[in-house]
Structures are given as C-alpha cells and as structure tokens.
Scaffold this motif. Structure first.
Motif, PDB file in Angstrom:
ATOM      1  N   ILE A 145       0.830  -1.200   0.000  1.00 33.27           N
ATOM      2  CA  ILE A 145       0.000   0.000   0.000  1.00 33.27           C
ATOM      3  C   ILE A 145       0.865   1.251   0.000  1.00 33.27           C
ATOM      4  CG2 ILE A 145      -1.705   1.317   1.322  1.00 33.27           C
ATOM      5  CD1 ILE A 145      -2.837  -1.366   2.284  1.00 33.27           C
ATOM      6  N   GLY A 146       1.955   1.230   0.796  1.00 30.02           N
ATOM      7  CA  GLY A 146       2.854   2.377   0.841  1.00 30.02           C
ATOM      8  C   GLY A 146       3.501   2.644  -0.504  1.00 30.02           C
ATOM      9  N   ALA A 147       3.936   1.578  -1.182  1.00 33.30           N
ATOM     10  CA  ALA A 147       4.545   1.742  -2.496  1.00 33.30           C
ATOM     11  C   ALA A 147       3.524   2.243  -3.506  1.00 33.30           C
ATOM     12  CB  ALA A 147       5.138   0.408  -2.965  1.00 33.30           C
ATOM     13  N   ALA A 148       2.279   1.748  -3.386  1.00 27.70           N
ATOM     14  CA  ALA A 148       1.237   2.174  -4.320  1.00 27.70           C
ATOM     15  C   ALA A 148       0.879   3.639  -4.137  1.00 27.70           C
ATOM     16  CB  ALA A 148      -0.005   1.309  -4.140  1.00 27.70           C
ATOM     17  N   ALA A 149       1.001   4.141  -2.907  1.00 27.02           N
ATOM     18  CA  ALA A 149       0.634   5.523  -2.630  1.00 27.02           C
ATOM     19  C   ALA A 149       1.746   6.506  -2.952  1.00 27.02           C
ATOM     20  CB  ALA A 149       0.239   5.668  -1.165  1.00 27.02           C
ATOM     21  N   GLY A 150       2.974   6.018  -3.139  1.00 26.99           N
ATOM     22  CA  GLY A 150       4.118   6.893  -3.359  1.00 26.99           C
ATOM     23  C   GLY A 150       4.345   7.204  -4.818  1.00 26.99           C
ATOM     24  N   PRO A 151       5.304   8.107  -5.102  1.00 26.67           N
ATOM     25  CA  PRO A 151       5.631   8.447  -6.492  1.00 26.67           C
ATOM     26  C   PRO A 151       6.255   7.278  -7.216  1.00 26.67           C
ATOM     27  CG  PRO A 151       7.211   9.435  -4.973  1.00 26.67           C
ATOM     28  CD  PRO A 151       6.120   8.850  -4.130  1.00 26.67           C
ATOM     29  N   SER A 152       6.139   7.287  -8.547  1.00 27.54           N
ATOM     30  CA  SER A 152       6.595   6.153  -9.346  1.00 27.54           C
ATOM     31  C   SER A 152       8.089   5.942  -9.273  1.00 27.54           C
ATOM     32  CB  SER A 152       6.171   6.335 -10.812  1.00 27.54           C
ATOM     33  OG  SER A 152       6.717   7.530 -11.342  1.00 27.54           O
ATOM     34  N   ASP A 153       8.865   6.989  -8.937  1.00 25.01           N
ATOM     35  CA  ASP A 153      10.313   6.813  -8.943  1.00 25.01           C
ATOM     36  C   ASP A 153      10.825   6.028  -7.752  1.00 25.01           C
ATOM     37  OD1 ASP A 153       9.922   8.660  -6.974  1.00 25.01           O
ATOM     38  OD2 ASP A 153      11.164  10.246  -7.855  1.00 25.01           O
TER      39      ASP A 153
ATOM     40  N   ARG B  67       4.401   1.775 -12.375  1.00 25.19           N
ATOM     41  CA  ARG B  67       3.125   2.464 -12.201  1.00 25.19           C
ATOM     42  C   ARG B  67       2.455   2.008 -10.911  1.00 25.19           C
ATOM     43  NH1 ARG B  67      -0.936   2.459 -17.255  1.00 25.19           N
ATOM     44  NH2 ARG B  67       0.998   3.258 -18.211  1.00 25.19           N
ATOM     45  N   THR B  68       1.805   2.928 -10.214  1.00 25.45           N
ATOM     46  CA  THR B  68       1.116   2.606  -8.962  1.00 25.45           C
ATOM     47  C   THR B  68      -0.262   3.253  -8.952  1.00 25.45           C
ATOM     48  OG1 THR B  68       1.951   4.555  -7.769  1.00 25.45           O
ATOM     49  CG2 THR B  68       3.315   2.566  -7.716  1.00 25.45           C
TER      50      THR B  68
END
Length: 280
Positions: free
Chosen positions: A81-89, A217-218
C-alpha cells in the motif's frame, strides 16, 4: 474465542460460508473450473469467455480462511500500500522492500508449509525468476487470477458470524468484470460470502492498492457496486485499474456496508488480501 471456531486450511475445498437466497429456477450446468486445491497451487486459470461474473463468483465461493495465514501474509500489505501511494520513482525501492520482507517471513521456520509455499510464489513473482508470465490464453477464454488467500470480515454477516472474503483479478482485454477491462487494464472483484446485498451508502471504502513492479506504475482506488454483480447478495464489489502491462501486486482491504430489506445497515472491515497478476 471466535478464531477457535474458524478451523481450516488455506487450500481447503469444503467448510464454506455461502449465501442462502432462494433461486427461482435451476442453475445452468457449472462450467469446468479447477478445484480449489488446483486454483491455489496453480494460478492463474482459464474459464469460458462467455461465463457470467455471477456464475464465476459462485463457482469460486468454496473458500475458508486461515487466520494464521492471513496474519502472516497480510504483514506484507502495508509495504504494498505504501509503495502504491508513493511516487513512481520509488517503485524499485518498494519492490526491493517487498522482496526483503517476503524473504524474512520465509525464513521463519515456525510458519506452516502452506504459507511458506505462498511466500515463495510472491518472491518468484517479484524477482522475475518465474519467467515472463503465463502463456497467451485461448481467445475463447478468460484468464482469472485468484488472490493468494481468502480473508476475513469480522461481524459482516451478524454480530456472531464472520464473512469469508474472496478476491479475483482479471487482466484485460476481457468482458469480466463489467464493463470489462481493456488492454493494459486489470479488473478486480471482491465477494463477501454469506452477506446481505450492498447498501446504497458505503460508510468506509473497500480499496485496491496496486504496484506494477514491471513499469513502476502505482495506484489506489475504491471498489464499488456500480457493476451490479450479485445485486441480491452476497455483497460483491469491483473496480478496473489502469495498471499497464507487467507484473502487478495488489492489496484489497477496507470495509463494506450491507443491508437487508427492512433492516439497519451493517458495516464491517476485511483484513488485507494480496493478489499477483500478470497483465499482457
């Protein structure tokens, strides 16, 4: 203690919680779908392209939830969830964090073999050692990917009865779930077994958060009842996400609100469940 009443294995094929609504006419013959032991050990699987989404959700409803497995595997959910909510970089860092957590869990010798097997599947999916994904399916079929384990919603059926939640992912292009994911999209379906129909107003959203570890992509979005799947129950929600092509890791978690005719709404929450799907 409620958990003591929920005794089952991750790949069990019986002991289900099912809806108890009346059916006016006999159901058509069931399509050929792998049994649950095959589904949980050999994802994904194919079903006829003209299969209705209601028939599909009924056919894969024979699931039970193992609280120990949910707790162990759902510990990966915050990182997803944290990775999905963060910027793509930061996608690569998110992928590496997930790998590290999965490997750390795998090294825990106290975990049952069924959970270790599931974690190994997560690791293989994330590090790419499993190859480029499933073969191109028959054009007359739909490839369904079931989430790694069923989840639990406490008090979703009644004050003393929990619901088992089952989730599916469908890579586009496909007609399921309606209106159908296109190329580079992924459809998600979640069914809360044994529950009343969805209420018109949802108190808290059921959300899918996903990260495409192939393209960075997230995204995160609510699942809704707009597709009108199983309108008479059990509560079924869906969403279509613009994941792009690649290997997608997804988490579904949050709450639902259901309501029987002439009754007050009932709200409850489901523990996170994790899915892995390859989008062509």
């Amino acid at each position: 203690m409620r958990r003591a009443l929920i005794t089952c294995a991750l790949a069990a094929t019986a002991g289900l919680i099912v809806p108890t609504h009346a059916v006016a006419q006999p159901l058509p013959p069931a399509p050929v779908i792998p049994d649950l032991a095959q589904i949980t050990s050999a994802l994904p699987f194919q079903v006829p392209a003209d299969l209705s989404i209601e028939t599909l959700t009924n056919q894969v409803a024979n699931q039970v939830a193992n609280p120990e497995a949910i707790e162990a595997l759902a510990s990966l959910a915050p990182a997803i969830i944290g990775a999905a909510a963060g910027p793509s970089d930061i996608a690569d860092d998110g992928k590496n964090d997930l790998l590290a957590q999965a490997k750390e869990l795998l090294e825990n010798s106290e975990l049952p073999e069924s959970i270790k097997s599931t974690l190994q599947r997560v690791i293989t999916f994330l590090d790419g050692s499993g190859g480029g994904g499933p073969d191109i399916p028959d054009p007359n079929s739909v490839v369904i990917t079931q989430f790694l384990y069923p989840t639990l919603g406490e008090g979703c059926i009644s004050d003393t009865a929990d619901s088992v939640g089952t989730a599916l992912a469908v890579a586009g292009p496909s007609k399921l779930p309606p209106p159908g994911p296109g190329a580079g999209q992924t459809g998600f379906v979640f069914t809360a077994l044994g529950t009343a129909p969805l209420a018109e107003k949802q108190e808290s959203p059921l959300t899918v958060s996903w990260i495409n570890v192939s393209n960075g992509r997230t995204g995160s979005q609510p699942l809704t009842g707009e597709a009108k799947i199983n309108p008479d129950g059990p509560a079924t929600l869906s969403a279509i996400a613009d994941t792009g092509s690649g290997n997608v890791v997804a988490v579904i978690s949050g709450g639902i609100t259901t309501q029987k005719p002439d009754a007050e709404p009932r709200s409850c929450s489901f523990l996170p469940t994790i899915g892995l799907v390859t989008v062509r």
